[in-house]
Design a protein around this motif. Structure first.
Motif, PDB file in Angstrom:
ATOM      1  N   ARG A 170       0.814  -1.213   0.000  1.00  0.00           N
ATOM      2  CA  ARG A 170       0.000   0.000   0.000  1.00  0.00           C
ATOM      3  C   ARG A 170       0.853   1.271   0.000  1.00  0.00           C
ATOM      4  O   ARG A 170       0.437   2.294  -0.481  1.00  0.00           O
ATOM      5  CB  ARG A 170      -0.899   0.042   1.246  1.00  0.00           C
ATOM      6  CG  ARG A 170      -1.763  -1.181   1.438  1.00  0.00           C
ATOM      7  CD  ARG A 170      -3.054  -1.097   0.666  1.00  0.00           C
ATOM      8  NE  ARG A 170      -4.009  -2.043   1.194  1.00  0.00           N
ATOM      9  CZ  ARG A 170      -4.398  -3.156   0.573  1.00  0.00           C
ATOM     10  NH1 ARG A 170      -3.916  -3.473  -0.606  1.00  0.00           N
ATOM     11  NH2 ARG A 170      -5.284  -3.964   1.127  1.00  0.00           N
ATOM     12  N   GLY A 171       2.025   1.204   0.653  1.00  0.00           N
ATOM     13  CA  GLY A 171       2.858   2.404   0.694  1.00  0.00           C
ATOM     14  C   GLY A 171       2.744   3.196   1.979  1.00  0.00           C
ATOM     15  O   GLY A 171       3.475   4.148   2.184  1.00  0.00           O
ATOM     16  N   TYR A 172       1.809   2.818   2.891  1.00  0.00           N
ATOM     17  CA  TYR A 172       1.735   3.544   4.165  1.00  0.00           C
ATOM     18  C   TYR A 172       2.653   2.921   5.209  1.00  0.00           C
ATOM     19  O   TYR A 172       2.923   3.517   6.240  1.00  0.00           O
ATOM     20  CB  TYR A 172       0.302   3.590   4.725  1.00  0.00           C
ATOM     21  CG  TYR A 172      -0.316   2.243   5.035  1.00  0.00           C
ATOM     22  CD1 TYR A 172       0.138   1.464   6.107  1.00  0.00           C
ATOM     23  CD2 TYR A 172      -1.366   1.750   4.278  1.00  0.00           C
ATOM     24  CE1 TYR A 172      -0.424   0.229   6.382  1.00  0.00           C
ATOM     25  CE2 TYR A 172      -1.938   0.509   4.566  1.00  0.00           C
ATOM     26  CZ  TYR A 172      -1.459  -0.243   5.612  1.00  0.00           C
ATOM     27  OH  TYR A 172      -2.015  -1.465   5.897  1.00  0.00           O
ATOM     28  N   ARG A 173       3.126   1.716   4.951  1.00  0.00           N
ATOM     29  CA  ARG A 173       3.908   1.031   5.982  1.00  0.00           C
ATOM     30  C   ARG A 173       5.319   1.593   6.035  1.00  0.00           C
ATOM     31  O   ARG A 173       6.033   1.600   5.042  1.00  0.00           O
ATOM     32  CB  ARG A 173       3.948  -0.463   5.676  1.00  0.00           C
ATOM     33  CG  ARG A 173       4.563  -1.244   6.807  1.00  0.00           C
ATOM     34  CD  ARG A 173       4.661  -2.693   6.447  1.00  0.00           C
ATOM     35  NE  ARG A 173       3.426  -3.381   6.736  1.00  0.00           N
ATOM     36  CZ  ARG A 173       3.124  -4.571   6.244  1.00  0.00           C
ATOM     37  NH1 ARG A 173       3.939  -5.160   5.415  1.00  0.00           N
ATOM     38  NH2 ARG A 173       1.998  -5.163   6.575  1.00  0.00           N
ATOM     39  N   GLN A 174       5.719   2.065   7.206  1.00  0.00           N
ATOM     40  CA  GLN A 174       7.056   2.623   7.379  1.00  0.00           C
ATOM     41  C   GLN A 174       8.065   1.483   7.497  1.00  0.00           C
ATOM     42  O   GLN A 174       7.697   0.335   7.654  1.00  0.00           O
ATOM     43  CB  GLN A 174       7.084   3.527   8.621  1.00  0.00           C
ATOM     44  CG  GLN A 174       6.060   4.650   8.575  1.00  0.00           C
ATOM     45  CD  GLN A 174       6.170   5.492   7.314  1.00  0.00           C
ATOM     46  OE1 GLN A 174       7.101   6.241   7.158  1.00  0.00           O
ATOM     47  NE2 GLN A 174       5.223   5.351   6.399  1.00  0.00           N
ATOM     48  N   GLN A 175       9.333   1.824   7.442  1.00  0.00           N
ATOM     49  CA  GLN A 175      10.365   0.792   7.493  1.00  0.00           C
ATOM     50  C   GLN A 175      10.127  -0.114   8.702  1.00  0.00           C
ATOM     51  O   GLN A 175       9.924   0.346   9.814  1.00  0.00           O
ATOM     52  CB  GLN A 175      11.771   1.422   7.586  1.00  0.00           C
ATOM     53  CG  GLN A 175      12.251   1.961   6.272  1.00  0.00           C
ATOM     54  CD  GLN A 175      12.077   0.974   5.126  1.00  0.00           C
ATOM     55  OE1 GLN A 175      12.531  -0.151   5.183  1.00  0.00           O
ATOM     56  NE2 GLN A 175      11.385   1.391   4.070  1.00  0.00           N
ATOM     57  N   THR A 176      10.152  -1.404   8.468  1.00  0.00           N
ATOM     58  CA  THR A 176       9.837  -2.330   9.548  1.00  0.00           C
ATOM     59  C   THR A 176      10.738  -3.556   9.459  1.00  0.00           C
ATOM     60  O   THR A 176      10.934  -4.103   8.378  1.00  0.00           O
ATOM     61  CB  THR A 176       8.355  -2.746   9.501  1.00  0.00           C
ATOM     62  OG1 THR A 176       8.194  -3.915  10.287  1.00  0.00           O
ATOM     63  CG2 THR A 176       7.893  -3.063   8.096  1.00  0.00           C
ATOM     64  N   ASN A 177      11.300  -3.940  10.577  1.00  0.00           N
ATOM     65  CA  ASN A 177      12.145  -5.141  10.570  1.00  0.00           C
ATOM     66  C   ASN A 177      11.374  -6.347  11.116  1.00  0.00           C
ATOM     67  O   ASN A 177      11.879  -7.437  11.201  1.00  0.00           O
ATOM     68  CB  ASN A 177      13.416  -4.916  11.413  1.00  0.00           C
ATOM     69  CG  ASN A 177      13.080  -4.375  12.796  1.00  0.00           C
ATOM     70  OD1 ASN A 177      11.902  -4.241  13.132  1.00  0.00           O
ATOM     71  ND2 ASN A 177      14.085  -4.069  13.582  1.00  0.00           N
ATOM     72  N   VAL A 178      10.113  -6.100  11.517  1.00  0.00           N
ATOM     73  CA  VAL A 178       9.305  -7.233  11.985  1.00  0.00           C
ATOM     74  C   VAL A 178       8.665  -7.882  10.764  1.00  0.00           C
ATOM     75  O   VAL A 178       8.682  -7.333   9.685  1.00  0.00           O
ATOM     76  CB  VAL A 178       8.186  -6.769  12.952  1.00  0.00           C
ATOM     77  CG1 VAL A 178       8.798  -6.211  14.209  1.00  0.00           C
ATOM     78  CG2 VAL A 178       7.279  -5.749  12.306  1.00  0.00           C
ATOM     79  N   ALA A 179       8.108  -9.085  10.939  1.00  0.00           N
ATOM     80  CA  ALA A 179       7.446  -9.769   9.816  1.00  0.00           C
ATOM     81  C   ALA A 179       5.943  -9.579   9.958  1.00  0.00           C
ATOM     82  O   ALA A 179       5.264 -10.418  10.526  1.00  0.00           O
ATOM     83  CB  ALA A 179       7.813 -11.246   9.843  1.00  0.00           C
ATOM     84  N   PRO A 180       5.413  -8.455   9.479  1.00  0.00           N
ATOM     85  CA  PRO A 180       3.988  -8.215   9.668  1.00  0.00           C
ATOM     86  C   PRO A 180       3.160  -8.957   8.621  1.00  0.00           C
ATOM     87  O   PRO A 180       3.697  -9.508   7.666  1.00  0.00           O
ATOM     88  CB  PRO A 180       3.867  -6.705   9.464  1.00  0.00           C
ATOM     89  CG  PRO A 180       5.006  -6.362   8.568  1.00  0.00           C
ATOM     90  CD  PRO A 180       6.066  -7.418   8.703  1.00  0.00           C
ATOM     91  N   LEU A 181       1.870  -8.952   8.825  1.00  0.00           N
ATOM     92  CA  LEU A 181       0.944  -9.481   7.818  1.00  0.00           C
ATOM     93  C   LEU A 181       1.032  -8.599   6.591  1.00  0.00           C
ATOM     94  O   LEU A 181       1.155  -7.389   6.722  1.00  0.00           O
ATOM     95  CB  LEU A 181      -0.489  -9.339   8.335  1.00  0.00           C
ATOM     96  CG  LEU A 181      -0.988 -10.276   9.410  1.00  0.00           C
ATOM     97  CD1 LEU A 181      -2.399  -9.856   9.808  1.00  0.00           C
ATOM     98  CD2 LEU A 181      -1.000 -11.705   8.906  1.00  0.00           C
ATOM     99  N   ASN A 182       0.927  -9.196   5.406  1.00  0.00           N
ATOM    100  CA  ASN A 182       0.839  -8.279   4.269  1.00  0.00           C
ATOM    101  C   ASN A 182      -0.559  -7.659   4.249  1.00  0.00           C
ATOM    102  O   ASN A 182      -1.513  -8.196   4.784  1.00  0.00           O
ATOM    103  CB  ASN A 182       1.296  -8.949   2.961  1.00  0.00           C
ATOM    104  CG  ASN A 182       0.209  -9.629   2.174  1.00  0.00           C
ATOM    105  OD1 ASN A 182      -0.877  -9.082   1.973  1.00  0.00           O
ATOM    106  ND2 ASN A 182       0.509 -10.826   1.716  1.00  0.00           N
ATOM    107  N   GLU A 183      -0.644  -6.480   3.639  1.00  0.00           N
ATOM    108  CA  GLU A 183      -1.850  -5.667   3.762  1.00  0.00           C
ATOM    109  C   GLU A 183      -3.079  -6.331   3.135  1.00  0.00           C
ATOM    110  O   GLU A 183      -4.180  -6.215   3.667  1.00  0.00           O
ATOM    111  CB  GLU A 183      -1.608  -4.304   3.110  1.00  0.00           C
ATOM    112  CG  GLU A 183      -0.493  -3.492   3.774  1.00  0.00           C
ATOM    113  CD  GLU A 183       0.896  -3.698   3.185  1.00  0.00           C
ATOM    114  OE1 GLU A 183       1.607  -2.699   3.023  1.00  0.00           O
ATOM    115  OE2 GLU A 183       1.277  -4.863   2.898  1.00  0.00           O
ATOM    116  N   ALA A 184      -2.892  -7.036   2.007  1.00  0.00           N
ATOM    117  CA  ALA A 184      -4.034  -7.700   1.361  1.00  0.00           C
ATOM    118  C   ALA A 184      -4.563  -8.831   2.232  1.00  0.00           C
ATOM    119  O   ALA A 184      -5.778  -9.041   2.337  1.00  0.00           O
ATOM    120  CB  ALA A 184      -3.624  -8.240  -0.008  1.00  0.00           C
ATOM    121  N   LEU A 185      -3.650  -9.551   2.886  1.00  0.00           N
ATOM    122  CA  LEU A 185      -4.075 -10.636   3.786  1.00  0.00           C
ATOM    123  C   LEU A 185      -4.796 -10.063   5.007  1.00  0.00           C
ATOM    124  O   LEU A 185      -5.835 -10.585   5.434  1.00  0.00           O
ATOM    125  CB  LEU A 185      -2.860 -11.473   4.214  1.00  0.00           C
ATOM    126  CG  LEU A 185      -3.126 -12.623   5.192  1.00  0.00           C
ATOM    127  CD1 LEU A 185      -4.181 -13.591   4.666  1.00  0.00           C
ATOM    128  CD2 LEU A 185      -1.830 -13.384   5.499  1.00  0.00           C
TER     129      LEU A 185
END
Length: 400
Positions: A170-185
């Motif tokens: 999406r482009g709103y996610r800031q730099q992240t070193n965690v393994a988050p859910l992807n936005e569509a999921l």
């Protein structure tokens, strides 16, 4: 003439993740698409140019929107090269544009997708060189034109990729070193849960806040494609209609609701995660709609002045060796919190640790198979009755 051409319906394919096909089909129908086929990780549908632009802008669970333009039988490499060379590539690509090809090959004589992509590229480049003496360049990272080649049992379908960068980014996610859910999921989980964007939603293990951000986009009627980085693929096509695209974007911006539609709240034990969540929520411009706090899941409670809705979470799965006991304890704590503090809610736990999930100590009323990356997961639904279910049943049945 142009308006007429614009309204002509054509065939498209939207790709998604395993388990989200029906949700995506529903999203497309809501936009006015005629769904022709719900396949595995793909929906085939028809619509006009405006629908193509709207699908890229509005579909929350799509990864890519493809427009097929050619199909043929290719049992060997010679035929593949010849058939690709027969197409008039000047319709789809200018020699000053860069391009890239993604190939997916199944049950065909030609087994290697990289080889198939290379051969297709050669046929395209050779045609340009023979006709004009010049050739378009390949750019794998950020091409003007993305082509998809799908080959199954020697039947080839070539498509233009309307998306550009995958729609889930999406482009709103800031730099992240965690393994988050992807936005569509994340959006898919909310839609699978049947959440309508109007009832209370709580995420007591919210991590960097992806579920909550996607929830705010649904509730406030915000098109996820408005955050898309760079151009959409279709903006580089020969038939791109800039006026129509501007109108579609303007309509989307006007759909946004400024009044909060429901209570959205999240918490996490990690102060760092909550800071990251705040950054993501601010980047998506939805901070007015989400409440965040630092709190252990065992202390999570339903908001005092909001009617019960859903509580949803994606707890850790514990992939490292030796984490079994820790995970068992965590999932038991989650179950205790739900039973004690969220009566009257529907709870959804998305997890890849089905052993630990047994420690929740509640019977799941639905188990939806999904994947988080390569991990086999389930979205588990628990109905949290007020008091025990047995008492509620006896009450209903006249206390037999």
């Amino acid at each position: 003439m142009s308006a007429n051409r614009r309204d002509q319906p054509f065939y498209m394919t939207a790709t998604t993740q395993f388990g989200l096909e029906e949700v995506l089909a529903q999203e497309l129908r809501a936009l006015g698409a005629k769904v022709e086929k719900v396949g595995l990780r793909a929906i085939e549908f028809t619509g006009n140019q405006q629908l193509l632009y709207e699908a890229c802008l509005w579909c929350r669970t799509a990864m890519r929107i493809l427009r097929p333009f050619a199909s043929f039988h290719a049992p060997d490499e010679k035929t593949l090269y010849r058939e690709v060379g027969r197409l008039d590539w000047s319709k789809y690509l200018r020699q000053d544009q860069t391009f890239a090809i993604t190939a997916v090959v199944n049950k065909s004589n030609l087994e290697h997708s990289l080889f198939v992509a290379q051969l297709t590229k050669d046929a395209i480049v050779d045609q340009f060189r023979n006709r004009t003496g010049e050739r378009p360049n390949v750019d794998v990272r950020n091409p003007d034109i993305r082509l998809h080649l799908h080959m199954i049992e020697n039947e080839v379908v070539l498509s233009l990729d309307a998306s550009g960068e995958s729609l889930h980014k999406r482009g709103y996610r800031q730099q992240t070193n965690v393994a988050p859910l992807n936005e569509a999921l994340a959006a898919g989980l909310l839609l699978l849960a049947g959440w309508d964007g109007k009832t209370t939603l709580v995420d007591p293990m919210c991590g960097s806040g992806t579920l909550l951000t996607e929830a705010a986009l649904i509730a406030q009627r915000i098109a996820p494609g408005l955050y898309h980085q760079g151009k959409f693929g279709f903006e580089n096509w020969a038939d791109f209609d800039a006026v129509l695209w501007e109108t579609v974007q303007m309509d989307a911006r006007q759909m946004r609701l400024e009044e909060p539609q429901c209570y959205l709240g999240g918490s996490d034990l990690s102060r760092d995660f909550i800071e990251l969540a705040r950054e993501n929520v601010a980047a998506a411009d939805v901070e007015d709609f989400i409440r965040l706090g630092v709190r252990d899941v065992k202390d999570a409670v339903a908001p005092a002045r909001a009617a019960p809705g859903i509580v949803i979470m994606n707890p850790p799965y514990g992939e490292r060796i030796g984490e079994e006991t820790e995970m068992d304890d965590l999932y038991k704590t989650i179950g205790d919190t739900l039973k004690t503090n969220f009566q009257g809610y529907d709870a959804y736990i998305f997890t890849g640790n089905l052993q630990a999930a047994k420690r929740v100590g509640l019977k799941a009323s639905r188990r939806i198979p999904l994947y988080n990356g390569p991990i086999d997961c389930r979205l588990l639904k628990y109905e949290l009755y007020r008091g025990t279910r047995k008492v509620a049943k006896e009450g209903e049945e006249g206390g037999e």
